[in-house]
Design a protein around this motif. Structure first.
Motif, short mmCIF file in Angstrom:
data_model
loop_
_atom_site.label_atom_id
_atom_site.label_comp_id
_atom_site.label_asym_id
_atom_site.label_seq_id
_atom_site.Cartn_x
_atom_site.Cartn_y
_atom_site.Cartn_z
N GLY A 3 -40.14 -9.90 -28.81
CA GLY A 3 -39.33 -9.49 -29.74
C GLY A 3 -39.63 -10.91 -30.47
O GLY A 3 -40.48 -11.53 -30.23
N GLN A 5 -37.87 -12.81 -31.31
CA GLN A 5 -36.92 -13.95 -30.81
C GLN A 5 -37.96 -15.07 -30.74
O GLN A 5 -37.62 -15.82 -30.05
CB GLN A 5 -36.11 -13.68 -29.41
CG GLN A 5 -34.89 -12.47 -30.48
CD GLN A 5 -35.15 -11.64 -29.81
OE1 GLN A 5 -36.52 -10.91 -29.69
NE2 GLN A 5 -33.84 -10.14 -29.43
N ARG A 71 -33.96 -4.90 -44.58
CA ARG A 71 -32.75 -4.79 -43.81
C ARG A 71 -31.40 -4.77 -44.92
O ARG A 71 -30.75 -4.40 -44.91
CB ARG A 71 -32.23 -5.89 -42.43
CG ARG A 71 -31.74 -6.07 -42.39
CD ARG A 71 -31.20 -7.63 -41.44
NE ARG A 71 -31.14 -8.29 -42.49
CZ ARG A 71 -31.46 -9.55 -42.48
NH1 ARG A 71 -31.81 -10.30 -41.04
NH2 ARG A 71 -31.91 -11.01 -43.28
N THR A 76 -32.86 0.66 -42.27
CA THR A 76 -33.09 -0.24 -40.71
C THR A 76 -34.15 0.14 -40.06
O THR A 76 -35.25 0.64 -39.31
CB THR A 76 -31.59 0.48 -39.65
OG1 THR A 76 -31.80 2.28 -39.88
CG2 THR A 76 -30.64 0.32 -40.57
N GLU A 77 -35.13 2.04 -40.47
CA GLU A 77 -35.93 2.36 -39.70
C GLU A 77 -37.24 1.42 -40.62
O GLU A 77 -37.01 2.14 -41.89
CB GLU A 77 -36.13 3.75 -39.84
CG GLU A 77 -34.54 4.76 -38.89
CD GLU A 77 -35.06 5.84 -38.99
OE1 GLU A 77 -35.82 6.54 -38.62
OE2 GLU A 77 -33.95 6.72 -39.61
N ASP A 95 -39.96 -4.94 -31.21
CA ASP A 95 -39.46 -4.18 -32.25
C ASP A 95 -38.03 -4.16 -33.12
O ASP A 95 -38.05 -3.12 -33.62
CB ASP A 95 -38.59 -3.65 -30.52
CG ASP A 95 -37.35 -4.13 -29.91
OD1 ASP A 95 -36.72 -5.21 -31.00
OD2 ASP A 95 -36.30 -4.08 -29.11
N SER A 97 -35.96 -6.15 -33.57
CA SER A 97 -34.43 -6.11 -33.15
C SER A 97 -33.98 -6.91 -33.91
O SER A 97 -32.52 -7.05 -34.09
CB SER A 97 -33.89 -5.77 -32.10
OG SER A 97 -34.71 -6.04 -31.34
N ALA A 98 -33.98 -8.31 -34.31
CA ALA A 98 -34.33 -9.27 -34.47
C ALA A 98 -34.30 -9.54 -35.95
O ALA A 98 -33.12 -10.29 -35.78
CB ALA A 98 -34.99 -10.64 -33.89
N GLY A 100 -32.28 -6.53 -37.22
CA GLY A 100 -31.54 -5.73 -37.51
C GLY A 100 -32.25 -4.23 -38.06
O GLY A 100 -31.48 -3.60 -38.33
N GLN A 102 -35.28 -0.68 -36.82
CA GLN A 102 -35.91 -0.32 -36.16
C GLN A 102 -37.49 -0.34 -36.03
O GLN A 102 -37.59 0.33 -37.10
CB GLN A 102 -35.56 1.22 -35.59
CG GLN A 102 -34.18 0.80 -35.15
CD GLN A 102 -33.54 2.40 -35.12
OE1 GLN A 102 -33.61 3.25 -35.16
NE2 GLN A 102 -32.07 2.33 -35.14
#
Length: 384
Positions: A3, A5, A71, A76-77, A95, A97-98, A100, A102
């Motif tokens: 990810g 991160q 975001r 979100t998508e 993905d 997620s970092a 927020g 998808q």
């Protein structure tokens, strides 16, 4: 896939612009389609080995600013259209997620126009409204207002426009007296206005029918301007917003440096690395954790990335030094230095973009001399 991160870019603290009023309501789903498949020919040689959307501005990839704006608009998508640099984009974003988000990756075999990206994303987008965002564009203030207006007014398309000095290099919109979009043209030889399309669009599902009818343009691409014109020709409503704020397509070095300047204007001073007592920091300077500054003077706004060394040097305003770099016995100003580069003993550098792991050193000193092969009866004058 790792990810964001674990990506090599460090996020520093800075003043984010206040979120504009009109942030999109979550009552109607809006997706985002981010285009990150371009080759970046205008940023070569940097983009021979790096995706143009990941070239950092203030030590953070341009693409990340766009994902954050999406975001912040309540979306979100996200589908990211990727090409030859897919592995690098996926490694940086993961993905989603970092952020927020998808994220779904949508492979494109070659850049075939903005409308082609919509075509290949048809299954992902379904019947939802969506924002199309060019991954190498930079817009101050985000897109929350734009998304909020789209949801409130429900046109079939919402575009952003800005006035430019040479509209021949852009998609150009023609407006009627009421401000309604009545025509669009891609890179016209004789523009009908100075209003260029900014790299953010919002569409309803009606655009898919317009895209399906398209034929390749003279550039052999499926043009999004032609798709929007198709909506207009069908009698559907296309609205526009003329933005007075800052927008840049970061497709060349000049624009990259200008966006870097703009972002650094909002940096908050923060020293987490080591700065010795013989060094001087003036103004808004960020020295990230693990960075070392010795015997040097840094005039902000400027940033020195984690693990970098600045020794016996001057770093001037609007300079971003990425992580694990070295600036030794040198001067640099209004420049971007990418990860792992070193600059050693070269005097002054300005208005430059230094690539990853690049090495900049002095040229060998050689005696000044003239080497001649002269024909018979020649006359040569040599200045001393």
């Amino acid at each position: 896939m790792s990810g964001a991160q674990s990506s090599p870019w460090h996020h520093w603290s800075h003043r984010e612009p206040a979120r504009p009023a009109g942030t999109a309501s979550p009552d109607r789903r809006v997706k985002a389609l981010v285009l990150a498949g371009g080759a970046g020919s205008r940023l070569r040689p940097i983009t021979h080995t790096s995706a143009k959307q990941l070239v950092p501005v203030a030590n953070k990839p341009v693409l990340f600013y766009g994902l954050e704006a999406i975001r912040d608009a309540g979306i979100t998508e996200v589908g990211i259209v990727v090409g030859d640099t897919a592995a690098e984009i996926q490694g940086a974003v993961g993905d989603g997620s970092a952020f927020g988000l998808q994220v779904t990756y949508l492979p494109q075999d070659a850049p075939r126009g903005l409308a082609h990206a919509v075509l290949i994303a048809r299954d992902f987008l379904g019947g939802d409204d969506f924002v199309m965002y060019l991954g190498d564009n930079f817009i101050v203030g985000g897109i929350s207002d734009l998304v909020g207006r789209f949801r409130a007014e429900r046109p079939q398309a919402q575009i952003m426009l800005t006035r430019v000095s040479d509209p021949r290099a852009f998609g150009v919109a023609e407006l009627d007296a009421a401000g309604r979009v009545v025509g669009l043209e891609e890179k016209p030889a004789e523009p009908k206005s100075d209003l260029a399309l900014v790299g953010v669009y919002i569409f309803s599902a009606a655009v898919h029918e317009a895209v399906a009818r398209l034929k390749p343009s003279w550039r052999d691409e499926l043009e999004i301007t032609d798709a929007i014109q198709g909506l207009i020709d069908d009698g559907l409503r296309v609205e526009s917003t003329v933005i007075s704020g800052y927008w840049k397509d970061t497709g060349n070095v000049t624009d990259m440096l200008e966006v870097n300047r703009l972002v650094l204007e909002s940096v908050e001073p923060c020293v987490q690395g080591r700065v010795d007592e013989t060094s001087e920091l003036i103004g808004r300077v960020v020295v990230e954790e693990g960075a070392t500054v010795t015997g040097s003077r840094i005039v902000g706004p400027a940033i020195v990335g984690a693990g970098s060394t600045v020794r016996d040097s001057y770093v001037g305003p609007f300079t971003s030094i990425d992580r694990d770099c070295a600036v030794i016995d040198s001067e640099i100003e209004y420049s971007i230095v990418l990860r792992g580069a070193s600059i050693d003993g070269v005097g002054r550098i300005e208005v430059s973009l230094i690539g990853r792991e690049a090495r900049v050193t002095p040229a060998p000193r050689v005696p000044k001399a003239h080497r001649l092969v002269l024909g018979d009866h020649s006359t040569v004058q040599i200045s001393k």
